[in-house]
Motif scaffolding. Structure first.
Motif, short mmCIF file in Angstrom:
data_model
loop_
_atom_site.label_atom_id
_atom_site.label_comp_id
_atom_site.label_asym_id
_atom_site.label_seq_id
_atom_site.Cartn_x
_atom_site.Cartn_y
_atom_site.Cartn_z
N TYR A 54 0.81 -1.22 0.00
CA TYR A 54 0.00 0.00 0.00
C TYR A 54 0.84 1.28 0.00
O TYR A 54 2.04 1.27 0.29
N ASP A 55 0.17 2.36 -0.30
CA ASP A 55 0.76 3.70 -0.36
C ASP A 55 0.03 4.57 0.67
O ASP A 55 -1.16 4.85 0.52
N LEU A 56 0.75 5.00 1.72
CA LEU A 56 0.11 5.75 2.79
C LEU A 56 -0.28 7.18 2.39
O LEU A 56 -0.89 7.88 3.20
N SER A 57 0.06 7.59 1.19
CA SER A 57 -0.42 8.90 0.74
C SER A 57 -1.88 8.83 0.30
O SER A 57 -2.51 9.87 0.07
N GLU A 60 -7.62 6.19 1.70
CA GLU A 60 -8.36 4.96 1.95
C GLU A 60 -7.51 3.89 2.64
O GLU A 60 -8.05 2.98 3.29
N VAL A 61 -6.18 3.99 2.52
CA VAL A 61 -5.32 2.99 3.16
C VAL A 61 -5.38 3.13 4.68
O VAL A 61 -5.59 2.14 5.40
N MET A 62 -5.25 4.35 5.18
CA MET A 62 -5.30 4.55 6.63
C MET A 62 -6.70 4.29 7.18
O MET A 62 -6.85 3.87 8.33
N GLU A 63 -7.72 4.54 6.37
CA GLU A 63 -9.08 4.21 6.78
C GLU A 63 -9.23 2.70 6.95
O GLU A 63 -9.79 2.22 7.94
N TRP A 64 -8.70 1.95 5.99
CA TRP A 64 -8.73 0.48 6.05
C TRP A 64 -7.98 -0.02 7.28
O TRP A 64 -8.45 -0.91 8.01
N GLN A 65 -6.80 0.54 7.52
CA GLN A 65 -6.00 0.10 8.66
C GLN A 65 -6.73 0.32 9.98
O GLN A 65 -6.70 -0.53 10.86
N LEU A 90 10.33 14.81 8.62
CA LEU A 90 10.29 13.72 7.64
C LEU A 90 9.09 12.84 7.99
O LEU A 90 8.68 12.75 9.16
N LEU A 91 8.53 12.19 7.00
CA LEU A 91 7.44 11.24 7.18
C LEU A 91 6.21 11.84 7.86
O LEU A 91 5.45 11.13 8.53
N GLU A 92 5.99 13.12 7.67
CA GLU A 92 4.88 13.78 8.35
C GLU A 92 3.55 13.68 7.62
O GLU A 92 2.47 13.90 8.21
N LYS A 93 3.56 13.38 6.32
CA LYS A 93 2.34 13.46 5.52
C LYS A 93 1.25 12.49 5.96
O LYS A 93 0.07 12.88 6.03
N PRO A 94 1.55 11.21 6.24
CA PRO A 94 0.46 10.32 6.67
C PRO A 94 -0.27 10.80 7.92
O PRO A 94 -1.51 10.75 7.97
N VAL A 95 0.47 11.25 8.93
CA VAL A 95 -0.22 11.68 10.15
C VAL A 95 -0.96 12.99 9.94
O VAL A 95 -2.02 13.23 10.54
N GLU A 96 -0.44 13.86 9.09
CA GLU A 96 -1.16 15.09 8.78
C GLU A 96 -2.44 14.78 8.01
O GLU A 96 -3.49 15.39 8.26
N ASN A 97 -2.36 13.83 7.08
CA ASN A 97 -3.57 13.40 6.37
C ASN A 97 -4.58 12.79 7.33
O ASN A 97 -5.78 13.02 7.23
N MET A 98 -4.07 11.97 8.26
CA MET A 98 -4.94 11.34 9.25
C MET A 98 -5.66 12.38 10.09
O MET A 98 -6.86 12.26 10.39
N LEU A 99 -4.95 13.43 10.46
CA LEU A 99 -5.55 14.47 11.30
C LEU A 99 -6.75 15.11 10.62
O LEU A 99 -7.75 15.43 11.27
N ASP A 105 -10.82 6.37 12.01
CA ASP A 105 -11.54 6.46 13.28
C ASP A 105 -10.93 5.52 14.32
O ASP A 105 -11.47 4.46 14.63
N ILE A 106 -9.78 5.92 14.83
CA ILE A 106 -9.11 5.13 15.86
C ILE A 106 -8.32 6.08 16.75
O ILE A 106 -7.74 7.06 16.27
N PRO A 107 -8.30 5.85 18.07
CA PRO A 107 -7.47 6.68 18.94
C PRO A 107 -6.00 6.59 18.54
O PRO A 107 -5.55 5.59 17.96
N PHE A 108 -5.26 7.64 18.86
CA PHE A 108 -3.84 7.66 18.49
C PHE A 108 -3.05 8.53 19.44
O PHE A 108 -3.60 9.36 20.19
N CYS A 109 -1.74 8.35 19.42
CA CYS A 109 -0.80 9.24 20.08
C CYS A 109 0.44 9.31 19.21
O CYS A 109 0.52 8.65 18.17
N LEU A 110 1.40 10.11 19.61
CA LEU A 110 2.62 10.31 18.83
C LEU A 110 3.84 9.93 19.65
O LEU A 110 3.89 10.14 20.86
#
Length: 376
Positions: A54-57, A60-65, A90-99, A105-110
């Motif tokens: 998968y491509d985390l950009s 729908e990938v993070m939604e599936w996960q 670096l590597l900030e785009k997936p979490v920014e997209n998630m935000l 729809d899942i709890p998270f921390c960093l």
């Protein structure tokens, strides 16, 4: 009720720095795909189920996960966060997209992965790609906090007593950790929180007791914690007298690395023996939080020179997780259990389904929770 949190690697999409350092199109999948078996019975390469590279950009990938994780008993993700001097990321785009995407729809921390990036993947760990230097002036500390603030304020963000949970991978690398902690606590209070709930990943070879006592939680990050404190490497160095208390920790660290480098690689460790250590440990501090690991084989990331925890299976994992939950509740008295990992594919530590085991490790996790009557 205990919460199961899985560490989450965001390096599954392309970005300019990786293209420059490793070649165009590089992602974590690059190392995963090219891995080869190194000894009899070595199961390589790891292949995701249905060839889902998968491509985390893609949202729908993070939604599936998130849907998959919740279905099988993962209560949250701990996303790695990469912040360098002057706010370089670096590597900030997936979490920014998630935000921005409430469908994740899942709890998270960093967790701030506060190490320099080096060319360890091609065996040249002394070649630094991105140095990690720490800004200690107020404006720089505030800049970092202000970047994190929208995450902290998100309704999905994990909080304890109105304190957002923030984990630092290796806080002992930061020269003045107290300054950072005091500053961010004050800034958090100004934003309506009760401060920061501070966590650390406890992986170092030696105890930093004074530092640990400053943190609200010290996570036993497995299998590194057990390997560094109790396993083969520690037994090997006894032969050269490193248990001498007169030798200071800096010298010990250097000698540990020398012994490690001289050990034939890949280093093969016993999965069951490691779990025996894990499930017989009594925590040293009240703040210690239990960790677990699915399996481990980082030879893809280390160009064949890593460590393999051999003979891991979903059935074994289920059995060990039953006992881990039991000890988390009755020995640690912990509200959390951290698993390494959701998707560390190049380290062989992934709950995500693969071609060999299918959904086996996810099913094992869910069954362990059912046995312990801790399903949500």
């Amino acid at each position: 009720m205990i919460k199961t949190i899985a560490f989450y690697l965001p390096q599954f999409y392309t970005f300019p720095e990786n293209d420059e350092w490793w070649g165009e199109g590089f992602t974590e999948w690059t190392n995963v795909r090219k891995a080869k078996p190194l000894f009899k019975g070595h199961q390589m390469p790891e292949i995701p189920a249905e060839n889902n590279y998968y491509d985390l950009s893609k949202p729908e990938v993070m939604e599936w996960q998130s849907r998959l994780a919740k279905e099988y008993g993962v209560d949250g993700f701990c996303y790695y966060h990469y912040w360098f001097k002057d706010g370089k990321q670096l590597l900030e785009k997936p979490v920014e997209n998630m935000l921005r995407n409430k469908k994740v729809d899942i709890p998270f921390c960093l967790c701030w992965a506060n190490e320099a990036w080096a060319r360890t993947w091609d065996g040249n760990e002394n070649s630094i790609l991105m140095p990690q230097e720490y800004d200690e002036d107020y404006q720089s500390l505030k800049k970092h906090f202000d970047y994190l603030l929208p995450f902290f304020k998100d309704s999905r963000y994990i909080k304890e007593n109105n304190k957002p949970l923030f984990i630092i991978y290796k806080p002992y690398l930061i020269n003045d950790i107290s300054k950072l902690m005091n500053c961010w606590n004050e800034l958090a209070i100004n934003e309506g929180f009760a401060g920061i709930f501070w966590g650390l990943q406890h992986t170092d070879n030696f105890n930093h007791e004074d530092l640990i006592k400053r943190f609200d939680m010290a996570i036993e990050f497995e299998p590194s914690y057990t390997a560094n404190h109790e396993m083969r490497l520690k037994n090997e160095i006894k032969r050269i007298g490193l248990n001498n208390k007169k030798i200071n920790s800096e010298i010990k660290n250097i000698l540990y690395k020398i012994v490690y480098k001289l050990t034939p690689l890949p280093l093969i460790r016993n999965y069951d023996e490691t779990w025996e250590f894990i499930n017989n440990r009594v925590p040293k501090f009240k703040s210690m939080v239990p960790g677990a690991f699915v399996s481990w084989d980082n030879t893809p990331r280390k160009n064949g020179k890593g460590i393999v925890y051999h003979r891991a299976t979903p059935l074994k994992f289920r059995s060990y997780m039953v006992e881990r939950y039991n000890r988390a509740i009755n020995i640690y008295g912990s509200k959390y259990l951290f698993i390494n990992a959701w998707n560390e594919w190049a380290e062989g530590a992934h709950l995500e389904p693969d071609q060999r085991n299918g959904y086996g490790y996810l099913e094992a996790l869910k069954e362990a929770q059912k046995i312990m009557n801790i399903q949500k």
